[in-house]
Scaffold this active site. Structure first.
Site, PDB file in Angstrom:
ATOM      1  N   HIS A  47      -2.641 -27.604 -25.965  1.00  0.00           N
ATOM      2  CA  HIS A  47      -3.554 -28.468 -25.213  1.00  0.00           C
ATOM      3  C   HIS A  47      -3.904 -27.916 -23.842  1.00  0.00           C
ATOM      4  O   HIS A  47      -5.073 -27.905 -23.452  1.00  0.00           O
ATOM      5  CB  HIS A  47      -2.933 -29.861 -25.074  1.00  0.00           C
TER       6      HIS A  47
ATOM      7  N   LEU B 214       1.797 -31.912 -31.660  1.00  0.00           N
ATOM      8  CA  LEU B 214       2.760 -32.706 -32.419  1.00  0.00           C
ATOM      9  C   LEU B 214       2.086 -33.592 -33.452  1.00  0.00           C
ATOM     10  O   LEU B 214       2.729 -34.017 -34.417  1.00  0.00           O
ATOM     11  CB  LEU B 214       3.612 -33.562 -31.476  1.00  0.00           C
TER      12      LEU B 214
END
Lengths: 125, 125
Positions: free
Chosen positions: A14, A74
């Site tokens: 990210h 995740l």
């Protein structure tokens, strides 16, 4: 070169404004490089360099035929489901001779889910 | 009850507006519950229920003496460094008889970093 050496791996994460945030991803990359001599790099969606397009451009110059992008997320939300395919399509258009694929997000892997579960239980002492 | 049964574990994740996003965390929780009978729950920072304060309130009612919060984040940015301690301090004030601790983020664990590196290399076939 055999097929392993003509395939590159990019870990796509990210990103954050906090420079310390990248340290776990650097550690994952170093673990990979300790076990494998083929091209491996990091790339980030936001706030950190290199971006995924820049990382693919640079890896394309090394002579790889195939780049596999690992979404180091995740779970799957809009970043993996929407942003990543747009970036991949743009890089495929820029590098038509290169095969560019993406794996499932790391959080979807049972082995990684189990490693997280084991760590959580290990804190019980 | 022994100490393992009087300690609860809460997996604390970011959350998303996308309902599918929570599936990997549900899988981690199920993996834990298959191995351990003590209290284990999920909690989220944003967009998903329960919040961490609500999860701690509910677990406190089960008679646990200690709750350990596992930040299921790949890296440490403001959510783990700033938001989590504020939430923990508020829950400690609300439950003075309870010991509430937090582990390091899962992405800082070498075993989990290595599991991610192994998965990434496994995609080379």
């Amino acid at each position: 070169m055999n097929s392993i050496q003509t395939t590159g791996i990019i870990l796509f994460a990210h990103g954050s404004r906090d420079p310390q945030w990248r340290l776990p991803f650097e550690a994952i990359l170093q673990s990979m490089r300790a076990q494998h001599t083929g091209p491996t790099e990091l790339a980030f969606l936001e706030c950190m360099d290199p971006s995924l397009p820049k990382a693919i451009d640079a890896m394309a110059q090394t002579g790889v035929k195939h780049i596999n992008v690992i979404p180091v997320f995740l779970a799957v939300g809009s970043h993996v489901r929407k942003d990543l395919p747009i970036l991949l399509d743009a890089s495929r258009a820029a590098h038509p001779a290169l095969t560019i694929t993406a794996s499932a997000a790391i959080g979807e892997q049972v082995d990684i889910q189990q490693a997280i579960a084991l760590f959580a239980l290990s804190t019980l002492g």
